[in-house]
Design an enzyme around this catalytic site. Sequence first.
Site, short mmCIF file in Angstrom:
data_model
loop_
_atom_site.label_atom_id
_atom_site.label_comp_id
_atom_site.label_asym_id
_atom_site.label_seq_id
_atom_site.Cartn_x
_atom_site.Cartn_y
_atom_site.Cartn_z
CG HIS A 128 -2.17 0.80 1.02
ND1 HIS A 128 -2.39 1.58 -0.08
CD2 HIS A 128 -3.29 0.95 1.80
CE1 HIS A 128 -3.58 2.18 0.02
NE2 HIS A 128 -4.13 1.80 1.16
CG ASP A 149 -3.33 4.67 -3.73
OD1 ASP A 149 -2.63 4.50 -2.72
OD2 ASP A 149 -3.30 5.70 -4.42
#
Length: 547
Positions: free
Chosen positions: A517, A521
């Site tokens: 992450h 995204d």
Amino acid sequence: MSESVNLPALGESVTEGTVTRWLKNVGDHVEVDEPLLEVSTDKVDTEIPSPIAGVIEAILVAEDATVEVGTALVTIGDGSGGGQPADAPAAEAPAPEAPAAEAPAAAEAPAAEAPAPEAPAAEAPAAEAPAPEQPAAPAEQPTAEAPAPEQHAEAAPGAEVPSTDAPAPAEEAPTAPTPPAPAAAVDPAPATAPATEAAPQPDAPVAEALAPAEEAPAVEAPAAGQATPVSEAPAAPAAPAVADSSNAGYVTPLVRKLAHEKGIDLSSLTGSGVGGRIRKQDVLTAGTPSDTETVEAPASAAPAAVETSPLRGTSVPMSRLRKVIAERAVISMQTSAQLTSVVEVDVTLVANFRTKVKDDFLAKTGQKLSFLPFFALAAAEALKAYPIVNATIDGDTIVYPAQENISIAVDTERGLLTPVIRDASSLDLAGLAAQIADLAARTRDNKLKPDELAGGTFTLTNTGSRGALFDTPIVFLPQSAILGTGIVTKKPVVITNDGLDSIAIRSTVYLALSYDHRIVDGADAARFLVAVKNRLEGGDFTGNLGI
């Protein structure tokens, strides 16, 4: 008034349908939107609801019949027409007929005697209404009732007295339940003719009163005790028995033809339609069960072949490879921010295509065509469109590689290894299958070169090969994502054709993407997964076969 219910439009491209089962019978009362029948087309199986409330007067299309859209299927009225009103007098007629069997002369003798008692003969219909009360009949004319049985007993064998011909059939019906009964039903008509000539006015009502009584046994024979074994009794249970058997194994002509063309045994299929009926889609996906069983075989066979491991109760040092894997896993989890997104993919078309070409593929390449090359190809194409999933982190820099080098997770006795397929997006299914088979074999035989385990930009792990539905795999640095593929299974799924929903048996798989992450995204992961999903569900791999 009566109104016809027609076969409605079932989609833009659907022009006809096959009546598979009637849910209602003539005489049944239905409400608005209550299902009347089931109809099958080449795209959907559905129920046709009633647009109006009323009584079913006539069914116009038989089961198994194929009709065009707009064809009248059934007539529904308010109950004042069709077969419903005929049942009403028939229901009343057997009431006097039952006592007539016990005392046939009591009710009919006054009507058949001399003109002197014509007035009571005209009142005979009124006497027939309370006829179920047996004392009422003898109370009116006890003298006439006593000789009547004797006259009937004498006249029945002789059949010479015309006035006693009408009562004679009444006694012949119980004594001869088979041929004489219809013969007696025919004889009274000419027998009453001379009676009407002698006394037109009184005989007319008598004939009218007898007519429904004679018709009643033909309609209501099952209700009366006399004619039950002759006709209606076997017919009543026979109808539902046929309906049940036809529903259990019903197959539309279209489905039967398709199965014949594909060489598929319909008895071996489990239907996904209403009541377990086999549909077109079931035949199209019939080749997948063997594939699924092949994939599931190790998992299903494991419980039957479980053995106690010799390692139980022992302690062994970690191998060097296990230490490396453990260290990398911990460092990866501590360094990166990982999470997982999952999608479910309908791979029915892929399964059908694979079944169609796998024999030819094996003959020409020497490799078995599994699902993994399809997943690898779809992933490689999606990586080209969404390179962030293929990227790596170098300090504060995001590096986008020029190639899609896919690492393939291989389970070995020494531990998990990930040999690399170089430039995977440039390969077709045959090239990917060959690379996967070669790398996996040499990995298990410990014959890999060191550089074949390095340089991967994305990892593909097939945990479904051991029966897992899906997992949340760990991303190994410096990569930013790993795709886990679960087991391909068959399950009921809601599908939509031309705006109509139906349930079908489909081959499905879960794809789980774990990603870092820090640079990827959730939206990036979702776009990548949807691209892979759309590619697989499209099922168009003819140009990528490579043979």
